[in-house]
Design a protein around this motif. Structure first.
Motif, PDB file in Angstrom:
ATOM      1  N   PRO A 297       0.844  -1.187   0.000  1.00  0.00           N
ATOM      2  CA  PRO A 297       0.000   0.000   0.000  1.00  0.00           C
ATOM      3  C   PRO A 297       0.886   1.245   0.000  1.00  0.00           C
ATOM      4  O   PRO A 297       2.033   1.185   0.433  1.00  0.00           O
ATOM      5  CB  PRO A 297      -0.789  -0.101   1.298  1.00  0.00           C
ATOM      6  N   ALA A 298       0.346   2.354  -0.493  1.00  0.00           N
ATOM      7  CA  ALA A 298       1.137   3.573  -0.571  1.00  0.00           C
ATOM      8  C   ALA A 298       1.582   4.041   0.814  1.00  0.00           C
ATOM      9  O   ALA A 298       0.920   3.780   1.805  1.00  0.00           O
ATOM     10  CB  ALA A 298       0.305   4.654  -1.233  1.00  0.00           C
ATOM     11  N   ALA A 299       2.699   4.724   0.838  1.00  0.00           N
ATOM     12  CA  ALA A 299       3.220   5.246   2.099  1.00  0.00           C
ATOM     13  C   ALA A 299       2.239   6.255   2.688  1.00  0.00           C
ATOM     14  O   ALA A 299       1.512   6.906   1.962  1.00  0.00           O
ATOM     15  CB  ALA A 299       4.555   5.925   1.840  1.00  0.00           C
ATOM     16  N   ALA A 300       2.252   6.371   4.004  1.00  0.00           N
ATOM     17  CA  ALA A 300       1.221   7.185   4.642  1.00  0.00           C
ATOM     18  C   ALA A 300       1.695   8.600   4.983  1.00  0.00           C
ATOM     19  O   ALA A 300       1.072   9.280   5.771  1.00  0.00           O
ATOM     20  CB  ALA A 300       0.728   6.476   5.888  1.00  0.00           C
ATOM     21  N   ALA A 301       2.811   9.052   4.409  1.00  0.00           N
ATOM     22  CA  ALA A 301       3.301  10.400   4.714  1.00  0.00           C
ATOM     23  C   ALA A 301       2.266  11.434   4.287  1.00  0.00           C
ATOM     24  O   ALA A 301       1.797  11.409   3.156  1.00  0.00           O
ATOM     25  CB  ALA A 301       4.602  10.639   3.975  1.00  0.00           C
ATOM     26  N   LYS A 302       1.900  12.336   5.196  1.00  0.00           N
ATOM     27  CA  LYS A 302       0.855  13.308   4.886  1.00  0.00           C
ATOM     28  C   LYS A 302       1.427  14.479   4.115  1.00  0.00           C
ATOM     29  O   LYS A 302       2.437  15.036   4.486  1.00  0.00           O
ATOM     30  CB  LYS A 302       0.230  13.804   6.182  1.00  0.00           C
TER      31      LYS A 302
ATOM     32  N   GLU B  13       4.411   7.069  -8.011  1.00  0.00           N
ATOM     33  CA  GLU B  13       5.037   6.212  -6.993  1.00  0.00           C
ATOM     34  C   GLU B  13       4.158   6.102  -5.754  1.00  0.00           C
ATOM     35  O   GLU B  13       4.002   5.024  -5.191  1.00  0.00           O
ATOM     36  CB  GLU B  13       6.429   6.733  -6.610  1.00  0.00           C
ATOM     37  N   ALA B  14       3.555   7.227  -5.343  1.00  0.00           N
ATOM     38  CA  ALA B  14       2.708   7.206  -4.137  1.00  0.00           C
ATOM     39  C   ALA B  14       1.515   6.273  -4.333  1.00  0.00           C
ATOM     40  O   ALA B  14       1.035   5.661  -3.391  1.00  0.00           O
ATOM     41  CB  ALA B  14       2.240   8.623  -3.807  1.00  0.00           C
ATOM     42  N   CYS B  15       1.039   6.162  -5.562  1.00  0.00           N
ATOM     43  CA  CYS B  15      -0.162   5.373  -5.859  1.00  0.00           C
ATOM     44  C   CYS B  15       0.177   3.945  -6.305  1.00  0.00           C
ATOM     45  O   CYS B  15      -0.725   3.118  -6.444  1.00  0.00           O
ATOM     46  CB  CYS B  15      -0.934   6.073  -6.982  1.00  0.00           C
ATOM     47  N   ARG B  16       1.456   3.663  -6.510  1.00  0.00           N
ATOM     48  CA  ARG B  16       1.840   2.385  -7.134  1.00  0.00           C
ATOM     49  C   ARG B  16       1.299   1.163  -6.398  1.00  0.00           C
ATOM     50  O   ARG B  16       0.788   0.221  -6.993  1.00  0.00           O
ATOM     51  CB  ARG B  16       3.374   2.292  -7.223  1.00  0.00           C
ATOM     52  N   GLY B  17       1.394   1.184  -5.076  1.00  0.00           N
ATOM     53  CA  GLY B  17       0.972   0.019  -4.294  1.00  0.00           C
ATOM     54  C   GLY B  17      -0.499  -0.304  -4.466  1.00  0.00           C
ATOM     55  O   GLY B  17      -0.891  -1.475  -4.385  1.00  0.00           O
TER      56      GLY B  17
ATOM     57  N   ALA C 191      -1.367  10.173   0.630  1.00  0.00           N
ATOM     58  CA  ALA C 191       0.028   9.867   0.303  1.00  0.00           C
ATOM     59  C   ALA C 191       0.658  10.852  -0.673  1.00  0.00           C
ATOM     60  O   ALA C 191       1.871  10.843  -0.842  1.00  0.00           O
ATOM     61  CB  ALA C 191       0.130   8.450  -0.252  1.00  0.00           C
ATOM     62  N   CYS C 192      -0.145  11.661  -1.350  1.00  0.00           N
ATOM     63  CA  CYS C 192       0.455  12.682  -2.224  1.00  0.00           C
ATOM     64  C   CYS C 192      -0.429  13.919  -2.221  1.00  0.00           C
ATOM     65  O   CYS C 192      -1.536  13.906  -1.689  1.00  0.00           O
ATOM     66  CB  CYS C 192       0.686  12.141  -3.642  1.00  0.00           C
ATOM     67  N   LYS C 193       0.065  14.956  -2.864  1.00  0.00           N
ATOM     68  CA  LYS C 193      -0.640  16.256  -2.774  1.00  0.00           C
ATOM     69  C   LYS C 193      -2.015  16.246  -3.438  1.00  0.00           C
ATOM     70  O   LYS C 193      -2.834  17.110  -3.166  1.00  0.00           O
ATOM     71  CB  LYS C 193       0.239  17.366  -3.351  1.00  0.00           C
ATOM     72  N   LEU C 194      -2.292  15.268  -4.279  1.00  0.00           N
ATOM     73  CA  LEU C 194      -3.606  15.230  -4.944  1.00  0.00           C
ATOM     74  C   LEU C 194      -4.740  14.991  -3.950  1.00  0.00           C
ATOM     75  O   LEU C 194      -5.908  15.239  -4.261  1.00  0.00           O
ATOM     76  CB  LEU C 194      -3.630  14.142  -6.032  1.00  0.00           C
ATOM     77  N   CYS C 195      -4.387  14.547  -2.740  1.00  0.00           N
ATOM     78  CA  CYS C 195      -5.433  14.241  -1.750  1.00  0.00           C
ATOM     79  C   CYS C 195      -6.212  15.482  -1.345  1.00  0.00           C
ATOM     80  O   CYS C 195      -7.358  15.377  -0.921  1.00  0.00           O
ATOM     81  CB  CYS C 195      -4.838  13.553  -0.524  1.00  0.00           C
TER      82      CYS C 195
END
Ligand code: URA
Length: 274
Positions: A57-62, A184-188, A100-104
């Protein structure tokens, strides 16, 4: 991550056990299930790298304040009685709350995927556009209408019998190309979708999914027109329907038609899911 109740947990556990059973593990504390038809809710729209060996799953860095709203995909999955649907639910829940990325922080909602999770055909697009961001369902805009025609008129399958997802689960503002960090953030998520769906054939529509799925950094014109073996699956790339709409020539349409017939040649005639 959002809390889940006991019955959701039991459903997810059952989905994972059923997938193990389908993979040949027999001594499990569940009865073998027959395949059930999808629920009547599944009509045509309104309602679509390189797989890593262990899907993470994608990394959880906010990286922003995530927009978190109900997920159309989760509702759709709950209406299916299949191991794949049950196993996808926790992943769709993770995507729903992803930061996991700025699109959130610019999305209206996440766009996880749509269709029959038992399908042997997975179609992977690039990222949600404006219509998809508004509705939470992949390929429902103009490009989506063409993709549906390609599936139904070109391949002679029914759209709701195919599973459709994207490389990115959130819309890049202004429909710009995905950034490498976003991919990369979405790869998982896509890797895990592929692992659970276990499709026989994956049709990549457009450059980004073609490169993601084949692991090759070549132009789409080079990647299309052939069948790649990736982790035991067949991967076929073709032009994105939005590109076809912009270059609506007999030549482009014929190339797409030839590409999708490669997939039909492997899968055989419909219906895909009985
Ligand atoms: N284009 C894509 O690649 N995906 C969608 O879901 C819609 C348009």
């Amino acid at each position: 991550m959002a809390r889940i109740n006991k019955s959701q947990l039991a459903r997810q556990l059952r989905g994972n056990l059923e997938l193990l059973q389908m993979g040949g593990v027999n001594e499990l504390p569940i009865k073998r299930k027959h395949r059930a038809a999808p629920a009547a809710a599944h009509k045509s729209p309104p309602r679509a790298g390189h797989p890593t060996p262990q899907a993470r799953p994608a990394a959880a860095a906010k990286v922003g304040t995530p927009v978190i709203v109900p997920s159309a995909a989760l509702e759709e999955l709950k209406a299916f009685d299949s191991a794949q649907a049950r196993a996808l639910e926790p992943l769709a829940e993770q995507v729903r709350t992803c930061a996991a990325c700025k699109l959130c922080s610019t999305r209206t909602q996440t766009v996880f995927g749509t269709g029959d999770p038992r399908s042997p055909l997975l179609i992977v697009g690039e990222a949600p556009g404006g219509d998809e961001d508004a509705r939470g369902i992949p390929f429902v805009g103009r490009a989506g209408k063409l993709l549906t025609d390609i599936i139904e008129k070109g391949m002679k399958y029914r759209r709701e019998q195919v599973y459709i997802a994207n490389v990115l689960k959130c819309r890049p503002p202004g429909n710009r190309n995905p950034d490498p960090e976003e991919i990369e953030a979405c790869r998982g998520y896509l890797a895990k979708q592929i692992e659970i769906l276990n499709p026989k054939v994956i049709l990549a529509v457009g450059l980004f999914p073609a490169q993601w799925l084949t692991g090759r950094k070549e132009a789409i014109g080079k990647l299309r027109g052939q069948v790649f073996d990736v982790d035991g699956r067949k991967v076929i790339a073709t032009y994105h329907p939005a590109y076809v709409l912009r270059n609506y020539t007999v030549e482009t349409r014929k190339k797409v038609h030839d590409d999708v017939l490669l997939a039909v040649g492997i899968l055989g005639p419909g219906p895909l899911v009985k």
